[in-house]
Design a protein around this motif. Structure first.
Motif, PDB file in Angstrom:
ATOM      1  N   VAL A 209       0.850  -1.187   0.000  1.00 53.11           N
ATOM      2  CA  VAL A 209       0.000   0.000   0.000  1.00 53.11           C
ATOM      3  C   VAL A 209       0.890   1.243   0.000  1.00 53.11           C
ATOM      4  O   VAL A 209       1.856   1.313   0.760  1.00 53.11           O
ATOM      5  CB  VAL A 209      -0.917   0.018   1.238  1.00 53.11           C
ATOM      6  N   PRO A 210       0.612   2.235  -0.849  1.00 51.98           N
ATOM      7  CA  PRO A 210       1.419   3.457  -0.861  1.00 51.98           C
ATOM      8  C   PRO A 210       1.504   4.084   0.532  1.00 51.98           C
ATOM      9  O   PRO A 210       0.494   4.238   1.212  1.00 51.98           O
ATOM     10  CB  PRO A 210       0.665   4.372  -1.842  1.00 51.98           C
ATOM     11  N   GLY A 211       2.734   4.410   0.947  1.00 56.35           N
ATOM     12  CA  GLY A 211       2.940   5.027   2.247  1.00 56.35           C
ATOM     13  C   GLY A 211       3.111   4.036   3.380  1.00 56.35           C
ATOM     14  O   GLY A 211       3.463   4.423   4.490  1.00 56.35           O
ATOM     15  N   ALA A 212       2.864   2.740   3.116  1.00 58.93           N
ATOM     16  CA  ALA A 212       2.983   1.722   4.159  1.00 58.93           C
ATOM     17  C   ALA A 212       4.364   1.079   4.107  1.00 58.93           C
ATOM     18  O   ALA A 212       5.035   1.065   3.074  1.00 58.93           O
ATOM     19  CB  ALA A 212       1.899   0.660   4.004  1.00 58.93           C
ATOM     20  N   ARG A 213       4.784   0.569   5.271  1.00 55.73           N
ATOM     21  CA  ARG A 213       6.063  -0.130   5.366  1.00 55.73           C
ATOM     22  C   ARG A 213       5.836  -1.454   6.092  1.00 55.73           C
ATOM     23  O   ARG A 213       5.055  -1.538   7.037  1.00 55.73           O
ATOM     24  CB  ARG A 213       7.071   0.703   6.159  1.00 55.73           C
ATOM     25  N   ARG A 214       6.531  -2.482   5.644  1.00 57.17           N
ATOM     26  CA  ARG A 214       6.516  -3.766   6.343  1.00 57.17           C
ATOM     27  C   ARG A 214       7.696  -3.796   7.300  1.00 57.17           C
ATOM     28  O   ARG A 214       8.843  -3.573   6.886  1.00 57.17           O
ATOM     29  CB  ARG A 214       6.636  -4.915   5.349  1.00 57.17           C
ATOM     30  N   GLU A 215       7.414  -4.057   8.563  1.00 57.90           N
ATOM     31  CA  GLU A 215       8.487  -4.077   9.562  1.00 57.90           C
ATOM     32  C   GLU A 215       8.601  -5.469  10.176  1.00 57.90           C
ATOM     33  O   GLU A 215       7.665  -5.984  10.775  1.00 57.90           O
ATOM     34  CB  GLU A 215       8.240  -3.046  10.668  1.00 57.90           C
ATOM     35  N   LEU A 216       9.771  -6.068   9.993  1.00 65.45           N
ATOM     36  CA  LEU A 216      10.074  -7.376  10.551  1.00 65.45           C
ATOM     37  C   LEU A 216      10.918  -7.177  11.804  1.00 65.45           C
ATOM     38  O   LEU A 216      11.905  -6.432  11.779  1.00 65.45           O
ATOM     39  CB  LEU A 216      10.836  -8.197   9.518  1.00 65.45           C
ATOM     40  N   GLN A 217      10.549  -7.826  12.903  1.00 71.50           N
ATOM     41  CA  GLN A 217      11.226  -7.618  14.179  1.00 71.50           C
ATOM     42  C   GLN A 217      11.705  -8.940  14.760  1.00 71.50           C
ATOM     43  O   GLN A 217      11.002  -9.952  14.695  1.00 71.50           O
ATOM     44  CB  GLN A 217      10.286  -6.948  15.185  1.00 71.50           C
ATOM     45  N   VAL A 218      12.888  -8.917  15.353  1.00 71.85           N
ATOM     46  CA  VAL A 218      13.426 -10.039  16.119  1.00 71.85           C
ATOM     47  C   VAL A 218      13.916  -9.468  17.448  1.00 71.85           C
ATOM     48  O   VAL A 218      14.716  -8.532  17.467  1.00 71.85           O
ATOM     49  CB  VAL A 218      14.586 -10.738  15.383  1.00 71.85           C
ATOM     50  N   THR A 219      13.434 -10.003  18.543  1.00 68.65           N
ATOM     51  CA  THR A 219      13.794  -9.460  19.853  1.00 68.65           C
ATOM     52  C   THR A 219      15.212  -9.881  20.240  1.00 68.65           C
ATOM     53  O   THR A 219      15.778 -10.838  19.690  1.00 68.65           O
ATOM     54  CB  THR A 219      12.824  -9.952  20.942  1.00 68.65           C
ATOM     55  N   PHE A 220      15.757  -9.194  21.229  1.00 71.54           N
ATOM     56  CA  PHE A 220      17.087  -9.540  21.717  1.00 71.54           C
ATOM     57  C   PHE A 220      17.084 -10.874  22.464  1.00 71.54           C
ATOM     58  O   PHE A 220      18.148 -11.492  22.647  1.00 71.54           O
ATOM     59  CB  PHE A 220      17.638  -8.431  22.616  1.00 71.54           C
ATOM     60  N   ASP A 221      15.931 -11.332  22.909  1.00 65.36           N
ATOM     61  CA  ASP A 221      15.852 -12.662  23.512  1.00 65.36           C
ATOM     62  C   ASP A 221      16.111 -13.738  22.461  1.00 65.36           C
ATOM     63  O   ASP A 221      16.675 -14.801  22.759  1.00 65.36           O
ATOM     64  CB  ASP A 221      14.464 -12.886  24.132  1.00 65.36           C
ATOM     65  N   GLU A 222      15.714 -13.448  21.233  1.00 62.86           N
ATOM     66  CA  GLU A 222      15.878 -14.405  20.138  1.00 62.86           C
ATOM     67  C   GLU A 222      17.201 -14.225  19.402  1.00 62.86           C
ATOM     68  O   GLU A 222      17.748 -15.185  18.850  1.00 62.86           O
ATOM     69  CB  GLU A 222      14.713 -14.259  19.163  1.00 62.86           C
ATOM     70  N   ALA A 223      17.718 -13.009  19.361  1.00 60.12           N
ATOM     71  CA  ALA A 223      18.994 -12.719  18.706  1.00 60.12           C
ATOM     72  C   ALA A 223      19.680 -11.613  19.509  1.00 60.12           C
ATOM     73  O   ALA A 223      19.301 -10.452  19.404  1.00 60.12           O
ATOM     74  CB  ALA A 223      18.769 -12.269  17.260  1.00 60.12           C
ATOM     75  N   PRO A 224      20.668 -11.955  20.335  1.00 58.89           N
ATOM     76  CA  PRO A 224      21.305 -10.975  21.223  1.00 58.89           C
ATOM     77  C   PRO A 224      21.848  -9.772  20.470  1.00 58.89           C
ATOM     78  O   PRO A 224      22.272  -9.869  19.312  1.00 58.89           O
ATOM     79  CB  PRO A 224      22.432 -11.779  21.877  1.00 58.89           C
ATOM     80  N   ALA A 225      21.823  -8.629  21.157  1.00 60.14           N
ATOM     81  CA  ALA A 225      22.282  -7.382  20.547  1.00 60.14           C
ATOM     82  C   ALA A 225      23.750  -7.434  20.157  1.00 60.14           C
ATOM     83  O   ALA A 225      24.177  -6.773  19.206  1.00 60.14           O
ATOM     84  CB  ALA A 225      22.025  -6.224  21.503  1.00 60.14           C
ATOM     85  N   ASP A 226      24.544  -8.208  20.895  1.00 68.63           N
ATOM     86  CA  ASP A 226      25.975  -8.280  20.603  1.00 68.63           C
ATOM     87  C   ASP A 226      26.325  -9.428  19.661  1.00 68.63           C
ATOM     88  O   ASP A 226      27.491  -9.736  19.442  1.00 68.63           O
ATOM     89  CB  ASP A 226      26.782  -8.405  21.900  1.00 68.63           C
TER      90      ASP A 226
END
Length: 498
Positions: free
Chosen positions: A79-96
């Protein structure tokens, strides 16, 4: 790696520092607002050295702070103006740790295993207010941001600015979004200078190559490159959907690969054949690999259709469809493996290089209409020759059926050649394309019927089915025979118009 995805619809405004946001409770449907909360968000953005993600309006980041800290991938939505955002938490993939595969895999078609490097560091002091409707339904989220950004590219600089973001939540409507746009503009919001914080931080990026705009009298080379570019963009668009096993994605990507290859075979003297031969061969291989997954997918659909409205035993169901399901899983796994290979990425690179520097053949400067007429005439001649050869074969024989399959492939080539001429907006090309499509479709239906009847006959001869199962197979075979006869009638009707 588990990941969650949502569609983001938001407004974004640049604002002068110190401007106080308006009272958003006056917006339609809003009955209350939460107390403002302030967070500090620290994000590192990743891209290739050539900014392959940014040039395709994609952002990949690791962000600490806020309710949704973690790894994020944002891509343009349908949809024009829309964005798909995929998220993975730090519990699932550590920040470091490494960037999670759940974010890397959907963009491999752009990065092609080139290293992902930090390209910007952005710190945001964000004050969030959530707008509520009746019964406490969350309608929208308003963010008042103070941004400090540092480009990590060679020669990059730091910047500071302020902006507002207004994002629809589950209960929000387009009416609310439109009213918010008017209210925030009136309160001092300005159209954003960049599409995203990252775009503003790193500056201009190379743009995606659109299909060339054709003039009133394009050359053959201009028409062919425009068509190759369209197919290249389609290939890129379908790639992530094949990786996530989206419905019909394998079929559409396979068609795209075949269409691009047909450009080279249909207009062999417009481009330098020595430069296109390897690409055409690799596209043929890609289409075959995708075809294995597609054929098993189609067969599963056909098996389900064949048994519709029939009282089939578990033995018959397993005999007809059981082995095909396992074959489909193997074919999909092989497809994904091929699409993760360096060979596949080298093919994409070669296509990009061809578009950027087209190798002209001897007929490159011909008028586009002349080249199309030449391609159509050649394809028609091949089809008519195949028709004459068909007439010499005993109807219903194996050789006769194989010759129909040859005619189908030639009709498909004719269709693709005329489809390449679509930008020319010539009525005669549209009619030829329709006839070729009708021919191809009818012969495809016949081929499906022939294959299905052969499978049914094999099952019937196996000796593993009961008398009732054999009776069901007989009913199905009769329907398939009738379908085949109807398909041949449709083919003969279409052939008269060729």
């Amino acid at each position: 790696m588990p990941a969650s995805e949502q569609v983001e619809v938001e407004l974004k405004f640049d604002v002068d520092p110190g401007i106080t946001p308006p009272d958003l409770r006056v917006l339609p449907g809003v009955v209350a607002a939460t107390e403002p909360e302030t967070f500090t968000l620290d994000a590192t953005y990743f891209d290739t050295e050539n900014l392959d993600l940014a040039s395709n309006r994609i952002t990949m980041r690791r962000r600490r702070g806020g309710h949704d800290e973690g790894w994020h991938l944002k891509r343009p939505g349908d949809v024009p103006g829309a964005r798909r955002e995929l998220q993975v938490t730090f519990d699932e993939a550590p920040a470091d740790g490494d960037i999670p595969d759940a974010l890397v895999d959907p963009v491999l078609v752009y990065t092609r295993h080139r290293p992902l490097l930090p390209v910007a560091a952005i710190s945001t002091v964000r004050t969030i207010t959530t707008l509520l409707g009746t019964d406490g339904v969350k309608l929208a989220e308003f963010a008042d941001d103070r941004v400090t950004a540092q480009s990590l590219l060679p020669g990059g600089s730091s910047q500071q600015w302020s902006e507002w973001e207004f994002e629809l939540l589950e209960g929000g409507t387009q009416k609310l979004l439109k009213a918010a746009h008017k209210l925030l503009r009136g309160a001092g919001g300005q159209e954003p200078s960049s599409a995203s914080k990252l775009a503003r931080a790193i500056g201009s990026t190379p743009a995606v190559t659109p299909p060339p705009t054709l003039g009133r009298h394009p050359s053959a080379l201009e028409l062919v490159i425009a068509d190759v570019t369209r197919h290249r963009n389609s290939l890129i668009a379908w790639d992530p959907l094949v990786r996530e096993d989206a419905d019909d994605a394998v079929h559409q990507m396979r068609v795209t690969a075949r269409r691009m290859r047909s450009v080279f075979s249909g207009f062999p003297t417009v481009l330098d054949a020595a430069r296109t031969e390897h690409i055409a061969g690799e596209l043929k291989l890609l289409a075959r690999i995708l075809g294995d997954a597609r054929d098993s997918e189609v067969q599963l659909e056909i098996d389900s259709t064949l048994l519709r409205d029939e009282v089939a035993s578990e033995t018959l169901v397993n005999a007809l469809a059981g082995t095909e399901s396992a074959a489909h899983d193997r074919a999909v796994a092989a497809t994904h493996a091929a699409m993760n290979s360096q060979r596949y990425f080298r093919l994409l690179d070669a296509i990009d290089e061809l578009i950027a520097d087209p190798p002209a053949g001897p007929d490159a400067d011909l008028p586009a209409t002349t080249a199309v007429d030449k391609a159509i005439s050649k394809s028609r001649k091949h089809i008519r020759k195949a028709h004459r050869e068909l007439a010499e074969l005993p109807e219903g024989s194996h050789e006769w059926s194989e010759q129909l399959h040859t005619i189908r492939k030639r009709a498909k080539r004719l269709r693709y050649s005329t489809d390449a001429a679509e930008p020319l907006q010539k009525k005669k090309y549209k009619q030829i394309s329709k006839t070729a499509k009708d021919l191809q479709s009818a012969l495809g239906d016949y081929n499906d019927s022939r294959i299905n009847r052969a499978r049914l006959a094999e099952l019937a001869a196996s000796g593993e089915l009961s008398g009732m199962d054999l009776f069901v197979l007989g009913r199905i075979d009769a329907r398939e025979q009738a379908n085949g006869e109807q398909a041949i009638a449709a083919y003969r009707k279409a052939a008269k118009d060729l």
